[in-house]
Each structure stands twice: as C-alpha cells, then as structure tokens.
Design a protein around this motif. Structure first.
Motif, mmCIF file in Angstrom:
data_model
loop_
_atom_site.group_PDB
_atom_site.id
_atom_site.type_symbol
_atom_site.label_atom_id
_atom_site.label_comp_id
_atom_site.label_asym_id
_atom_site.label_seq_id
_atom_site.Cartn_x
_atom_site.Cartn_y
_atom_site.Cartn_z
ATOM 1 N N ASN A 164 0.806 -1.214 0.000
ATOM 2 C CA ASN A 164 0.000 0.000 0.000
ATOM 3 C C ASN A 164 0.840 1.266 0.000
ATOM 4 O O ASN A 164 0.506 2.238 -0.690
ATOM 5 C CB ASN A 164 -0.946 -0.001 1.212
ATOM 6 N N ARG A 165 1.914 1.268 0.757
ATOM 7 C CA ARG A 165 2.713 2.492 0.868
ATOM 8 C C ARG A 165 3.554 2.740 -0.372
ATOM 9 O O ARG A 165 3.866 3.895 -0.692
ATOM 10 C CB ARG A 165 3.612 2.411 2.109
ATOM 11 N N LEU A 166 3.933 1.692 -1.088
ATOM 12 C CA LEU A 166 4.739 1.876 -2.285
ATOM 13 C C LEU A 166 3.961 2.629 -3.359
ATOM 14 O O LEU A 166 4.521 3.470 -4.076
ATOM 15 C CB LEU A 166 5.199 0.519 -2.821
ATOM 16 N N LYS A 167 2.661 2.360 -3.469
ATOM 17 C CA LYS A 167 1.830 3.102 -4.426
ATOM 18 C C LYS A 167 1.800 4.589 -4.078
ATOM 19 O O LYS A 167 1.886 5.445 -4.952
ATOM 20 C CB LYS A 167 0.413 2.529 -4.438
ATOM 21 N N GLU A 168 1.673 4.865 -2.790
ATOM 22 C CA GLU A 168 1.646 6.257 -2.346
ATOM 23 C C GLU A 168 3.001 6.925 -2.557
ATOM 24 O O GLU A 168 3.083 8.107 -2.921
ATOM 25 C CB GLU A 168 1.256 6.300 -0.864
ATOM 26 N N THR A 169 4.063 6.172 -2.349
ATOM 27 C CA THR A 169 5.413 6.711 -2.511
ATOM 28 C C THR A 169 5.693 7.071 -3.965
ATOM 29 O O THR A 169 6.297 8.112 -4.259
ATOM 30 C CB THR A 169 6.451 5.702 -2.011
ATOM 31 N N LYS A 170 5.265 6.230 -4.896
ATOM 32 C CA LYS A 170 5.465 6.524 -6.315
ATOM 33 C C LYS A 170 4.740 7.815 -6.714
ATOM 34 O O LYS A 170 5.280 8.626 -7.468
ATOM 35 C CB LYS A 170 4.957 5.356 -7.160
ATOM 36 N N ALA A 171 3.528 8.000 -6.195
ATOM 37 C CA ALA A 171 2.785 9.234 -6.478
ATOM 38 C C ALA A 171 3.480 10.434 -5.856
ATOM 39 O O ALA A 171 3.541 11.520 -6.467
ATOM 40 C CB ALA A 171 1.366 9.110 -5.950
ATOM 41 N N LEU A 172 4.027 10.269 -4.666
ATOM 42 C CA LEU A 172 4.739 11.353 -3.990
ATOM 43 C C LEU A 172 5.950 11.799 -4.803
ATOM 44 O O LEU A 172 6.195 13.007 -4.958
ATOM 45 C CB LEU A 172 5.176 10.887 -2.598
ATOM 46 N N ILE A 173 6.715 10.860 -5.328
ATOM 47 C CA ILE A 173 7.910 11.204 -6.100
ATOM 48 C C ILE A 173 7.530 11.898 -7.406
ATOM 49 O O ILE A 173 8.208 12.837 -7.849
ATOM 50 C CB ILE A 173 8.745 9.941 -6.375
ATOM 51 N N ARG A 174 6.437 11.481 -8.017
ATOM 52 C CA ARG A 174 5.970 12.176 -9.230
ATOM 53 C C ARG A 174 5.578 13.612 -8.900
ATOM 54 O O ARG A 174 5.868 14.543 -9.655
ATOM 55 C CB ARG A 174 4.782 11.436 -9.836
ATOM 56 N N LEU A 175 4.920 13.798 -7.766
ATOM 57 C CA LEU A 175 4.561 15.151 -7.332
ATOM 58 C C LEU A 175 5.813 15.985 -7.085
ATOM 59 O O LEU A 175 5.868 17.168 -7.439
ATOM 60 C CB LEU A 175 3.717 15.080 -6.063
ATOM 61 N N ALA A 176 6.838 15.393 -6.488
ATOM 62 C CA ALA A 176 8.078 16.117 -6.213
ATOM 63 C C ALA A 176 8.779 16.535 -7.498
ATOM 64 O O ALA A 176 9.413 17.596 -7.557
ATOM 65 C CB ALA A 176 9.001 15.238 -5.359
ATOM 66 N N ARG A 177 8.661 15.719 -8.539
ATOM 67 C CA ARG A 177 9.332 16.027 -9.800
ATOM 68 C C ARG A 177 8.650 17.153 -10.557
ATOM 69 O O ARG A 177 9.309 17.984 -11.185
ATOM 70 C CB ARG A 177 9.380 14.773 -10.677
ATOM 71 N N PHE A 178 7.325 17.178 -10.512
ATOM 72 C CA PHE A 178 6.584 18.115 -11.352
ATOM 73 C C PHE A 178 5.852 19.205 -10.564
ATOM 74 O O PHE A 178 5.297 20.122 -11.161
ATOM 75 C CB PHE A 178 5.562 17.354 -12.209
ATOM 76 N N GLY A 179 5.849 19.102 -9.230
ATOM 77 C CA GLY A 179 5.060 20.031 -8.430
ATOM 78 C C GLY A 179 5.522 21.471 -8.512
ATOM 79 O O GLY A 179 4.757 22.368 -8.873
ATOM 80 N N SER A 180 6.782 21.720 -8.178
ATOM 81 C CA SER A 180 7.308 23.091 -8.198
ATOM 82 C C SER A 180 8.822 23.062 -8.397
ATOM 83 O O SER A 180 9.596 23.380 -7.490
ATOM 84 C CB SER A 180 6.957 23.807 -6.886
#
Length: 266
Positions: A164-180
C-alpha cells in the motif's frame, strides 16, 4: 534573497528560514549550481567582496558586517551538500522466513527529494501513521504467547504496508518532480523556458478550476495542500486534467492543420 547577478554561473539565492527569536543568529543557505563561480573562490576577502556585489542590500562589509572573518573562512572550508534526486526504493520491507521479525523503511530512507513541495516531514509522518495501522493486528511477540488475540504475523503486516505504501510513494515522487521544480529561478536557458511553461500550466489549471466552479481540479502543487487527499489522489486528479488538456489540444491542432496536411500529401 536573489542576487543582482543573473548569469548562468553567477546567479545565486540566499535562503533564510524564519526564527521566532530575533536575538539569535539566523542561518542562511547558499543555493547555486555545482559550476557556480563562487565555488571557485579560495580567498576569504575575495569571497566577501563577491557577496557584497551580488547582494548590495546586505551588509557584508569588512567593518561591522553581519559575518565575521572566521565565518568567511569557515564557508570556504565547507564542501556543502546537494539536494537529493527524486527517488524511492521498491524494497520497503523485509521479514524473516518465519515472518516473526523484520525491517521496514520509512521517511527519507524510503523516499528522498528536494524540499520544493514542502512535504518532507508530512510524508515521513504519513509513513509512520500507516505503519502503525498495519501493525495494529500484528502479533509482535516472538513467542506469540503474549497476545493470542492477534494472529497476524509481523511479516504479513509489513508486506501489507509495503504494497500500500509503495503506491503512495510513487505518487509522492511524481509530485516532487513536477510540483514546483523552478522556484529557485535557475538561470540556465532551458530552466527559464521550463519555468514559463510550468507557470502557464499552473495558471491554466487554476483558471479552469475557477470557471468550472471547482469541478476541474487545480494544479497538483495546490492540490497537495488539501490534507484530505492522499498523494495518489492528487496525482490521479492531475493526470485526468492532463489527459483532458492533451486531448483538447490535439483536437484543436487536428482542426487547424489536418486539411492542410492532407492537401500537401495528396
């Protein structure tokens, strides 16, 4: 604080964190690329003069300046550090064969990224909270006799957390790359172009959000401020808008150029 220099190898930012007590020394961070001119300076006085020219509003004078000679010398001796790349590990947890002991990664050990999106502490706390939930029904006794009501093995609980946490982690890293990614006003030409495109993208999504009365979600970096949304939910909503915008732009381009392309081909 931005320097008056704007070149690709001499532009610099000074970052200061807020401090409640105004009487204590306030630390500052020097933010620049690895090929920056300042890293080539090896003399304290030359370094002081460079900073005084780059930041004329700051008092970096030799007499009564905000920094002592010792601080300039200490700065030269420091190697500095780098923002980490956006990355994560697929191996979140590991347990023994009998599943009664194990190791789990959380926080920076599980995922690392620059502080651009301001989610470092939040994501680490979320890891700890989700780990606690995963262990609620796990029997943490090695002998399994201390709490017979909890029959789930530790290894199974850790595997549940990993999936469960790995799915959330992958989304977090994508947000970090494209967020700001351009908040430091990086001076390279591609960085400047990237910032303009990123700003246009964010403004477009904000406008669509307003005119649709909230039906269309805003940019991912703004969605991440909603405590009720997980990182997966943030990126899913952002991806849906991206798909919609891409489809719309493709349709417009087809309307504008398809007939011309067909006539040229014929």
């Amino acid at each position: 604080i931005r320097s008056i220099f704007k070149g690709p190898t001499n532009y610099m930012s000074l970052g200061f964190l807020p401090i409640k007590d105004n009487t204590v020394i306030r630390p500052g961070n020097v933010i620049g690329r690895p090929n920056h001119d300042v890293w080539k300076i090896d003399n304290p006085e030359e370094l002081r003069q460079w900073f005084q020219k780059a930041f004329p509003r700051m008092n970096f004078s030799k007499e009564n300046g905000v920094l002592s000679d010792e601080e300039w010398e200490r700065f030269l001796k420091e190697e500095g550090t780098y923002f980490p790349h956006c990355r994560y590990t697929n191996g979140v947890a590991l347990s023994s064969v009998d599943k009664r002991c194990g190791v789990v990664l959380v926080g920076d050990a599980l995922h690392s990224y620059p502080p651009d999106i301001g989610q470092g502490v939040n994501s680490g706390l979320c890891d700890a909270v989700e780990l606690g939930k995963a262990l609620e029904n796990a029997n943490l006794s090695i002998s399994r006799k201390e709490d017979s009501s909890k029959q789930q093995l530790l290894g199974d609980a850790l595997n549940f957390f990993e999936v469960n946490r790995l799915k959330e982690t992958k989304a977090l890293i994508r947000l970090a790359r494209f967020g700001s990614p351009y908040q430091y006003n990086q001076p390279m030409p591609l960085d400047k172009l990237g910032k303009k495109l990123w700003t246009l993208n964010v403004l477009t999504r904000v406008i669509l959000n307003k005119v649709s009365f909230g039906i269309i979600p805003p940019a991912a970096i703004l969605l991440s401020q909603d405590a009720n949304l997980s990182f997966r939910q943030v990126m899913l909503r952002s991806d849906l808008v991206t798909f919609g915008l891409g489809t719309f732009v493709s349709w417009i381009l087809k309307k504008l150029f398809w007939k011309k392309l067909v006539s040229i081909w014929v």
